[in-house]
Design a protein around this motif. Structure first.
Motif, PDB file in Angstrom:
ATOM      1  N   LEU A 157      70.021 -60.717 -88.606  1.00 22.43           N
ATOM      2  CA  LEU A 157      70.691 -60.043 -87.484  1.00 22.43           C
ATOM      3  C   LEU A 157      72.110 -59.611 -87.874  1.00 22.43           C
ATOM      4  N   PRO A 158      72.904 -60.481 -88.545  1.00 20.89           N
ATOM      5  CA  PRO A 158      74.218 -60.024 -89.023  1.00 20.89           C
ATOM      6  C   PRO A 158      74.099 -58.866 -90.020  1.00 20.89           C
ATOM      7  N   GLY A 159      73.007 -58.870 -90.810  1.00 17.21           N
ATOM      8  CA  GLY A 159      72.791 -57.778 -91.760  1.00 17.21           C
ATOM      9  C   GLY A 159      72.519 -56.467 -91.046  1.00 17.21           C
ATOM     10  N   ALA A 160      71.712 -56.520 -89.996  1.00 23.50           N
ATOM     11  CA  ALA A 160      71.432 -55.314 -89.204  1.00 23.50           C
ATOM     12  C   ALA A 160      72.702 -54.816 -88.518  1.00 23.50           C
ATOM     13  N   SER A 203      65.097 -39.628 -97.247  1.00 19.95           N
ATOM     14  CA  SER A 203      64.790 -40.847 -98.015  1.00 19.95           C
ATOM     15  C   SER A 203      65.672 -42.023 -97.621  1.00 19.95           C
ATOM     16  N   PHE A 204      66.965 -41.770 -97.507  1.00 20.98           N
ATOM     17  CA  PHE A 204      67.932 -42.843 -97.228  1.00 20.98           C
ATOM     18  C   PHE A 204      67.680 -43.481 -95.859  1.00 20.98           C
ATOM     19  N   THR A 205      67.653 -42.642 -94.805  1.00 22.16           N
ATOM     20  CA  THR A 205      67.500 -43.212 -93.462  1.00 22.16           C
ATOM     21  C   THR A 205      66.111 -43.811 -93.240  1.00 22.16           C
ATOM     22  N   MET A 206      65.090 -43.208 -93.844  1.00 17.57           N
ATOM     23  CA  MET A 206      63.742 -43.763 -93.674  1.00 17.57           C
ATOM     24  C   MET A 206      63.638 -45.130 -94.355  1.00 17.57           C
ATOM     25  N   ALA A 207      64.227 -45.257 -95.552  1.00 14.87           N
ATOM     26  CA  ALA A 207      64.216 -46.558 -96.244  1.00 14.87           C
ATOM     27  C   ALA A 207      65.043 -47.587 -95.480  1.00 14.87           C
ATOM     28  N   LEU A 208      66.150 -47.139 -94.870  1.00 17.27           N
ATOM     29  CA  LEU A 208      66.961 -48.054 -94.060  1.00 17.27           C
ATOM     30  C   LEU A 208      66.180 -48.546 -92.844  1.00 17.27           C
ATOM     31  N   ARG A 209      65.420 -47.648 -92.214  1.00 13.59           N
ATOM     32  CA  ARG A 209      64.606 -48.049 -91.051  1.00 13.59           C
ATOM     33  C   ARG A 209      63.637 -49.173 -91.436  1.00 13.59           C
ATOM     34  N   LEU A 210      63.033 -49.013 -92.618  1.00 16.13           N
ATOM     35  CA  LEU A 210      62.104 -50.039 -93.083  1.00 16.13           C
ATOM     36  C   LEU A 210      62.833 -51.337 -93.430  1.00 16.13           C
ATOM     37  N   SER A 211      64.122 -51.215 -93.775  1.00  9.03           N
ATOM     38  CA  SER A 211      64.900 -52.391 -94.192  1.00  9.03           C
ATOM     39  C   SER A 211      65.295 -53.281 -93.027  1.00  9.03           C
ATOM     40  N   VAL A 212      65.344 -52.718 -91.821  1.00 12.67           N
ATOM     41  CA  VAL A 212      65.838 -53.474 -90.655  1.00 12.67           C
ATOM     42  C   VAL A 212      65.054 -54.769 -90.479  1.00 12.67           C
ATOM     43  N   ARG A 213      63.734 -54.692 -90.730  1.00  6.60           N
ATOM     44  CA  ARG A 213      62.890 -55.883 -90.560  1.00  6.60           C
ATOM     45  C   ARG A 213      63.162 -56.947 -91.629  1.00  6.60           C
ATOM     46  N   GLY A 214      63.768 -56.527 -92.735  1.00 10.63           N
ATOM     47  CA  GLY A 214      63.941 -57.453 -93.860  1.00 10.63           C
ATOM     48  C   GLY A 214      65.346 -58.010 -94.015  1.00 10.63           C
ATOM     49  N   LEU A 258      71.252 -44.993 -85.973  1.00 10.90           N
ATOM     50  CA  LEU A 258      72.314 -45.789 -85.351  1.00 10.90           C
ATOM     51  C   LEU A 258      71.969 -46.080 -83.886  1.00 10.90           C
ATOM     52  N   SER A 259      71.452 -45.092 -83.167  1.00 16.57           N
ATOM     53  CA  SER A 259      71.031 -45.296 -81.771  1.00 16.57           C
ATOM     54  C   SER A 259      69.906 -46.324 -81.690  1.00 16.57           C
ATOM     55  N   HIS A 260      68.971 -46.230 -82.622  1.00 18.71           N
ATOM     56  CA  HIS A 260      67.857 -47.178 -82.680  1.00 18.71           C
ATOM     57  C   HIS A 260      68.378 -48.608 -82.884  1.00 18.71           C
ATOM     58  N   LEU A 261      69.353 -48.764 -83.789  1.00 20.69           N
ATOM     59  CA  LEU A 261      69.913 -50.087 -84.058  1.00 20.69           C
ATOM     60  C   LEU A 261      70.651 -50.625 -82.833  1.00 20.69           C
ATOM     61  N   ARG A 262      71.368 -49.757 -82.134  1.00 19.75           N
ATOM     62  CA  ARG A 262      72.100 -50.202 -80.939  1.00 19.75           C
ATOM     63  C   ARG A 262      71.130 -50.631 -79.840  1.00 19.75           C
ATOM     64  N   GLU A 263      70.021 -49.935 -79.701  1.00 18.45           N
ATOM     65  CA  GLU A 263      68.993 -50.339 -78.735  1.00 18.45           C
ATOM     66  C   GLU A 263      68.388 -51.684 -79.132  1.00 18.45           C
ATOM     67  N   PHE A 264      68.192 -51.839 -80.431  1.00 16.61           N
ATOM     68  CA  PHE A 264      67.634 -53.085 -80.963  1.00 16.61           C
ATOM     69  C   PHE A 264      68.528 -54.273 -80.580  1.00 16.61           C
ATOM     70  N   PHE A 265      69.837 -54.089 -80.730  1.00 12.92           N
ATOM     71  CA  PHE A 265      70.775 -55.164 -80.365  1.00 12.92           C
ATOM     72  C   PHE A 265      70.785 -55.395 -78.851  1.00 12.92           C
ATOM     73  N   LEU A 266      70.662 -54.311 -78.111  1.00 15.14           N
ATOM     74  CA  LEU A 266      70.686 -54.410 -76.640  1.00 15.14           C
ATOM     75  C   LEU A 266      69.546 -55.285 -76.146  1.00 15.14           C
ATOM     76  N   TYR A 267      68.332 -55.060 -76.729  1.00 13.92           N
ATOM     77  CA  TYR A 267      67.154 -55.782 -76.250  1.00 13.92           C
ATOM     78  C   TYR A 267      66.981 -57.143 -76.927  1.00 13.92           C
ATOM     79  N   SER A 268      67.574 -57.301 -78.127  1.00 15.00           N
ATOM     80  CA  SER A 268      67.436 -58.593 -78.803  1.00 15.00           C
ATOM     81  C   SER A 268      68.501 -59.578 -78.319  1.00 15.00           C
ATOM     82  N   GLY A 269      69.573 -59.040 -77.663  1.00 19.43           N
ATOM     83  CA  GLY A 269      70.647 -59.906 -77.168  1.00 19.43           C
ATOM     84  C   GLY A 269      70.249 -60.533 -75.856  1.00 19.43           C
TER      85      GLY A 269
END
Length: 275
Positions: free
Chosen positions: A233-236, A219-230, A264-275
């Motif tokens: 960038l500093p929040g992520a 529940s926690f990690t799945m809800a966090l995944r959905l939160s990334v879009r909301g 955490l790996s997903h978030l790091r990839e997100f920063f890699l490609y969004s940077g």
């Protein structure tokens, strides 16, 4: 200035000359009114008010005490007098057990924003009161429980009780899928705050101060995944830092809740490609 500003300045001047004549509840209402109107009184007025209300604090109920503190925070009035804050804690300590969750949350957040750390005895009473306020029969919403957990994480040394964490995860996991968990918790920013709060508890204590690993993993990690879009960038980034701190403090979570490391790996990839 505006007519409203002139009126409020006149009220300030009149109240200052009669500060010792007000009844305790009127003193609370007066400050709360200034906070609602977003009109900070002058420093000399606030100084006189703090001295006057100090005498009344032992006679206020928990809700009124919380209102004084939250009003001061809303007015951006920094109470630098640690003795006044210690007195506030001493007078509220006997009332903690009768306070509801929103009142406890308000007091914890207020003290944190004032930069004040209560002593250990007050902290223990607060944790007991928070646990009682979270009992299933109190019917707290998920959002109220998240707010209480986040407020407690702001005060150094205040660790959650195991049963309180079970109640938090139980409330949030009983509502359905991750989108419902996200909604019940209060939205993306609330989930971000919860992640930061849990990382603090992980760093201070052991796994017993965190919700169950299976809840963290689902529940926690799945809800966090959905939160990334909301979140911003500093929040992520803050979310990634919180998850990294949680895993660093409690390495067993890599085995017991592997989805945290995956996120955490997903978030790091997100920063890699969004940077």
């Amino acid at each position: 200035g505006s007519p409203v500003g002139q009126l409020l300045r006149a009220v300030c001047a009149e109240a200052l000359s009669r500060m010792t004549e007000f009844a305790p509840r009127d003193m609370v209402s007066l400050l709360a009114s200034f906070a609602r109107l977003k009109h900070p009184p002058p420093p000399e007025w606030l100084s006189a008010y703090l001295q006057a209300i100090k005498r009344y604090l032992p006679f206020l109920d928990g809700q009124a005490s919380a209102t004084v503190l939250s009003s001061l925070v809303a007015l951006n009035a920094r109470v630098t007098n640690s003795e006044w804050l210690q007195h506030f804690c001493r007078t509220t300590e006997p009332q903690l057990s009768s306070m509801d969750a929103p009142t406890l949350t308000s007091i914890a957040m207020g003290l944190a924003q004032m930069g004040h750390s209560p002593d250990e005895a007050w902290g223990l009473k607060f944790v007991e009161a928070a646990e009682q306020a979270s009992l299933p029969q109190k019917s707290l919403t998920g959002q109220q429980q998240v707010q209480l957990v986040c407020a407690m994480s702001e005060l150094p040394g205040l660790l959650q009780s195991r049963s309180q964490m079970l109640m938090l995860s139980g409330t949030l996991s009983s509502v359905g899928g991750p989108d419902r968990v996200l909604q019940e918790a209060g939205g993306p920013v609330a989930m971000l705050r919860l992640a930061v709060a849990l990382s603090k508890f992980a760093s201070q204590g052991g796994l017993e101060h965190l919700p169950p690993a299976n809840w963290l993993n689902t529940s926690f990690t799945m809800a966090l995944r959905l939160s990334v879009r909301g979140v911003s960038l500093p929040g992520a980034d803050a979310m990634a830092r919180a998850l990294a701190a949680m895993l660093a403090a409690q390495p067993d979570l890599r085995l017991k809740a592997p989805e945290i490391a995956n996120l955490l790996s997903h978030l790091r990839e997100f920063f890699l490609y969004s940077g």
